[in-house]
Design an enzyme around this catalytic site. Structure first.
Site, PDB file in Angstrom:
ATOM      1  N   TRP A  57       0.843  -1.202   0.000  1.00  0.00           N
ATOM      2  CA  TRP A  57       0.000   0.000   0.000  1.00  0.00           C
ATOM      3  C   TRP A  57       0.878   1.252   0.000  1.00  0.00           C
ATOM      4  O   TRP A  57       0.541   2.259  -0.616  1.00  0.00           O
ATOM      5  CB  TRP A  57      -0.895  -0.023   1.247  1.00  0.00           C
ATOM      6  CG  TRP A  57      -1.748   1.214   1.399  1.00  0.00           C
ATOM      7  CD1 TRP A  57      -2.994   1.424   0.901  1.00  0.00           C
ATOM      8  CD2 TRP A  57      -1.409   2.421   2.107  1.00  0.00           C
ATOM      9  NE1 TRP A  57      -3.452   2.663   1.244  1.00  0.00           N
ATOM     10  CE2 TRP A  57      -2.501   3.308   1.981  1.00  0.00           C
ATOM     11  CE3 TRP A  57      -0.291   2.854   2.824  1.00  0.00           C
ATOM     12  CZ2 TRP A  57      -2.513   4.580   2.549  1.00  0.00           C
ATOM     13  CZ3 TRP A  57      -0.287   4.123   3.385  1.00  0.00           C
ATOM     14  CH2 TRP A  57      -1.394   4.966   3.250  1.00  0.00           C
ATOM     15  N   HIS A  58       2.026   1.159   0.705  1.00  0.00           N
ATOM     16  CA  HIS A  58       2.867   2.347   0.848  1.00  0.00           C
ATOM     17  C   HIS A  58       3.535   2.755  -0.446  1.00  0.00           C
ATOM     18  O   HIS A  58       3.791   3.928  -0.684  1.00  0.00           O
ATOM     19  CB  HIS A  58       3.931   2.135   1.934  1.00  0.00           C
ATOM     20  CG  HIS A  58       3.368   2.245   3.301  1.00  0.00           C
ATOM     21  ND1 HIS A  58       2.819   1.169   3.950  1.00  0.00           N
ATOM     22  CD2 HIS A  58       3.236   3.297   4.134  1.00  0.00           C
ATOM     23  CE1 HIS A  58       2.388   1.564   5.134  1.00  0.00           C
ATOM     24  NE2 HIS A  58       2.620   2.844   5.271  1.00  0.00           N
ATOM     25  N   GLY A  59       3.873   1.801  -1.284  1.00  0.00           N
ATOM     26  CA  GLY A  59       4.554   2.215  -2.507  1.00  0.00           C
ATOM     27  C   GLY A  59       4.845   1.063  -3.429  1.00  0.00           C
ATOM     28  O   GLY A  59       4.851  -0.105  -3.022  1.00  0.00           O
TER      29      GLY A  59
ATOM     30  N   PHE B 193       2.520   8.370  -1.014  1.00  0.00           N
ATOM     31  CA  PHE B 193       1.772   7.119  -0.894  1.00  0.00           C
ATOM     32  C   PHE B 193       0.305   7.347  -1.264  1.00  0.00           C
ATOM     33  O   PHE B 193      -0.477   6.488  -1.269  1.00  0.00           O
ATOM     34  CB  PHE B 193       1.878   6.544   0.518  1.00  0.00           C
ATOM     35  CG  PHE B 193       3.310   6.408   0.975  1.00  0.00           C
ATOM     36  CD1 PHE B 193       4.277   5.961   0.082  1.00  0.00           C
ATOM     37  CD2 PHE B 193       3.691   6.739   2.244  1.00  0.00           C
ATOM     38  CE1 PHE B 193       5.598   5.845   0.480  1.00  0.00           C
ATOM     39  CE2 PHE B 193       5.010   6.617   2.657  1.00  0.00           C
ATOM     40  CZ  PHE B 193       5.966   6.179   1.777  1.00  0.00           C
TER      41      PHE B 193
END
Lengths: 295, 539
Positions: free
Chosen positions: B386-388, B539
């Site tokens: 999800w973050h990157g 993000f």
């Protein structure tokens, strides 16, 4: 209104403390032993004035003074842009007896490695210098006026922190004392080539600075301070820079790129350490660039 | 628009007085327009994307529960009208920025929002037609998931997965290379997509009634304080707050202002002062000695905490001033004694989202140890992704998954060992906190490093202990300032456990005046300004 008084009280208190704090920090700025405070106090009389970026600190003052008997001043700072260097030098010359020699390390002629925002870190010196005020007003307008609004903000910079750190002690003896790591030595061949990025404007600032010093009766020496020997071939346009500078400033450039050879004399590829600085000063004296005071 | 910019303060000076001067729909319109201005300041072209996402979830939300709710309002006419409007908007956009989508080969990228809209329209229409009253809700919820995750996947992960696939094929000797698309990652897409998804899921689960007022729903999706970097507010918590007008209230101004100031202190003073040192060390780890790399990692742990929680504090503070309550996003996470506690204190809005919408539906801890480990790992891997779009983020998630599993496996024996050693309580607490912080920092290395090789350079550089001496510390002034600021932060956070500074500031005007003035002056004197965006914007 009754419920909102705390907002006004908070602002009033903040302003009051800001002014009181600003006054106190201004006093420290004035009294500090930091080189730029001494510059603006007029307490930095010298026979030799050094100027440069972080590599300009290779002009190691304690040793130079010890072996020559001359008084020195060094206005170098990490990432020093030539425009600011020219301004500070002119401010120095206006406030002091002209030094015999001004030595300038040419590696500050590089727009990529210079710190373009350094000038605004000198905000706390604006009360002492019209030139600095004008530069900030022109290039860092928001910071300049923020500094007028909040006197604490004017002191919000690393340059001020150094000024505070050297409040009661000299900053003359600061230089790297580490030795370049074996990994760096082994990897020098893999380092990407580096280039001096400069333009006519930068050359113009340099020429102004040289002219101003010469008008005051100061001899100007333009030098290229030592690099780690195996790193020198990585600099691709040093010859062009030297030629351009000589043509614009009308002063011959002395190249000391290979003046220091010993590995243990370097902190990294671009900076000599204390050991290297001593080698370098010896060489400058031997070449007569700095002439020792007759006994 | 970023909080730490002069533009934002001009925005606030204009927005807040008008906001309180208006009531009802005019206030909602103002909030929506202001939110779109706030978002569009970064790149106005992506307003089409957020409005598309809003449109889809608005209609799907209603369809999930009861299609007749909208049929009465001639829904398909709305949908058609909206589609035409979007197509016209895209045409205007294309005239205004001719080269915007030109980088995409073989496809007129600028048509994306329109194509997306019509596809969504088609899918919804067909799903509606082939569904009956019993399965329509479920199918519409699935459509919502596919469309939302489809946008997120396209804009955020398309290049990542296509590159990874090409690399994998190349490993097997199959030449698979193609031009990656030059896709701009829309700011905050992960945040508003998750927020929007929580709405459709909650409507499907009957935790929430569908919102039929489009203006309210669009404002909920785009509300500016939390739009680009969270907290990820839940529809069930946030939408009901739009049902009434919030009056100007001094109590809210008091607590909101304190929160905003504390947030700015964390961001402008702590995070942005640590950033230059961190950036240097992670850019070229090989050029730094062990002590510098260690300081770099330590500073990064506080940089990311202060950057992100600072944003949350500012968002929560402004929302409170405007009359809204957001969930807490951070609760002093570095004082956690283990990893499950860490995840109940760090980025709470995401971790609780993942728990409620992924971990528990997967089975949570209800089906034995192995299934629990699998669910933990899957949740953390997806949390990492999800973050990157980088394998380093996935690895960060993997590490945290391993920590959680390790804690389940070794927690009890470790506790027994500690009890057996008869350490004083304070020492046990300190050891637990230090161990948790140490492993968190280890994972941060992968989160921050641009590649595995850089991360391994950082770790091997630290572990080598070469040049591990104060003499070798670079930029000593920056480092001293960093430690001083971290010291101030920790002193406030530790003392806050006993003192509850917010409560005192609320009750005691003299203390409040002194505290707020002090924070203001600390920001002015130590703050770093104009250094750029918040880390979590990416993000």
């Amino acid at each position: 209104m009754k419920k909102s008084y705390w907002v006004f009280a908070t602002i009033a208190l903040a302003l009051l403390v800001d002014r009181a704090g600003g006054w106190l920090l201004g006093k420290i700025t004035k009294e500090s032993q930091f080189r730029y405070s001494r510059l603006y106090n007029g307490n930095e009389e010298a026979d030799v004035l050094f100027m440069g970026n972080s590599r300009g600190l290779s002009f190691f003052q304690p040793y130079a003074e010890e072996i020559t008997g001359l008084r020195t001043a060094n206005l170098s700072y990490n990432g020093m842009p030539i425009e600011l260097a020219s301004l500070l030098t002119q401010d120095y010359l206006d406030r002091h007896k002209a030094p015999k020699v001004l030595m300038l390390d040419l590696s500050l002629m590089d727009s990529v490695r210079m710190d373009n925002k350094l000038a605004y870190q000198f905000n706390h010196y604006t009360p002492f210098s019209g030139r600095l005020s004008n530069l900030l007003k022109e290039k860092f307008t928001n910071d300049y006026y923020a500094g007028k609004l909040s006197h604490l903000y004017r002191h919000n910079s690393e340059v001020f922190q150094r000024c505070f750190f050297y409040w009661k002690k000299s900053d003359k003896d600061w230089l790297l004392d580490r030795v370049i790591s074996p990994e760096m030595v082994a990897n020098v061949g893999n380092h990407a080539p580096i280039r001096f990025h400069y333009d006519h404007k930068m050359l113009g600032h340099l020429a102004n600075m040289v002219k101003y010093a010469q008008q005051k009766g100061t001899k100007v020496e333009l030098v290229v301070n030592p690099y780690y020997p195996d790193f020198v071939p990585k600099i691709v346009n040093l010859d062009t820079l030297v030629m351009d500078v000589q043509r614009t400033a009308g002063v011959t450039v002395r190249r000391y790129t290979n003046a220091v050879q010993a590995t243990e004399a370097f902190g990294d590829y671009q900076h000599v350490n204390k050991v290297g600085a001593k080698f370098y000063i010896d060489r400058l004296v031997a070449d007569g660039v700095i002439q020792a005071k007759p006994n | 628009m970023i909080f730490n910019s002069l533009t934002f303060w001009a925005f606030i000076a204009l927005f807040v007085p008008i906001y309180f001067a208006l009531k009802g729909n005019p206030r909602l319109w103002l909030s929506l327009i202001a939110s779109y201005v706030f978002y569009g300041w970064w790149d106005w072209r992506f307003l089409t994307l957020i409005s598309l996402s809003t449109f889809i979830d608005y209609y799907l939300g209603a369809f999930i529960r009861d299609a007749s709710l909208l049929r009465k309002q001639n829904t398909w006419t709305h949908v058609f009208g909206y589609g035409v409007l979007m197509a016209m908007l895209c045409l205007v956009m294309n005239f205004l920025s001719a080269n915007f989508y030109a980088s995409l080969p073989y496809l007129d990228y600028w048509w994306f929002p329109t194509i997306g809209l019509w596809l969504a329209f088609l899918v919804m229409f067909l799903t509606d037609k082939v569904s009956n009253q019993n399965n329509r809700g479920y199918r519409m919820m699935v459509v919502s998931m596919v469309l939302n995750l489809g946008f997120l996947g396209f804009f955020k992960y398309f290049n990542f997965f296509s590159d990874s696939f090409a690399n994998l094929m190349n490993q097997f000797g199959v030449s698979a290379s193609w031009n990656t698309l030059n896709i701009i990652l829309p700011v905050g897409i992960s945040f508003y997509t998750f927020q929007s998804m929580s709405y459709t899921i909650d409507v499907y689960r009957k935790h929430l009634e569908p919102e039929l007022n489009y203006l309210k729903f669009a404002t909920f999706v785009a509300f500016w304080p939390q739009l680009v970097a969270g907290p990820i507010v839940r529809a069930a918590d946030f939408l009901p707050q739009f049902q009434k007008d919030h009056d100007f209230h001094w109590d809210r101004i008091i607590t909101g202002t304190g929160r905003v100031l504390w947030g700015f202190f964390k961001k402008c003073v702590v995070a942005d002062s640590l950033a230059p040192f961190v950036d240097q060390t992670f850019a070229e780890p090989n050029a730094f000695t062990s002590i510098n790399l260690l300081i770099g990692v330590f500073f990064y742990a506080f940089q990311i905490y202060c950057d992100f929680s600072g944003y949350s504090d500012i968002a929560i503070g402004f929302a409170r001033i405007l009359g809204f309550d957001f969930m807490e996003n951070f609760k002093k996470p570095y004082f956690s004694q283990n990893f499950s506690e860490f995840w109940s204190r760090w980025h709470i809005s995401l971790s609780s989202w993942l728990r409620d919408y992924l971990y528990i539906p997967l089975g949570g801890n209800r089906h034995g140890n192995l299934a629990t480990y699998k669910n933990n790992m899957l949740t953390m891997l997806l949390g990492g992704l999800w973050h990157g779009a980088n394998w380093t983020f996935v690895f960060w998630g993997l590490l945290h998954g391993m920590y959680l599993i390790g804690q389940r496996l070794l927690g009890k024996p470790f506790g027994t060992l500690m009890n057996g050693l008869r350490f004083p309580g304070f020492l046990k607490l300190s050891i637990n906190i230090a161990l948790t912080f140490f492993f968190t920092c280890l994972a941060w290395i992968f989160f921050r490093a641009s590649s595995f090789s850089k991360a391994s350079d950082v770790i091997s550089g630290i572990a080598g202990f070469e040049g591990f001496s104060f003499v070798n510390v670079m930029n000593k002034f920056m480092v001293m300032k960093g430690f001083l600021l971290i010291g101030i932060l920790l002193a406030v956070e530790i003392s806050d456990i006993k003192m509850n500074w917010n409560g005192i500031a609320y009750r005691n005007p003299s203390f409040r005046i002194a505290a707020y003035a002090t924070l203001l002056l600390l920001i002015v004197f130590f703050g770093t300004f104009g250094s750029g965006a918040f880390i979590y914007f990416q993000f």
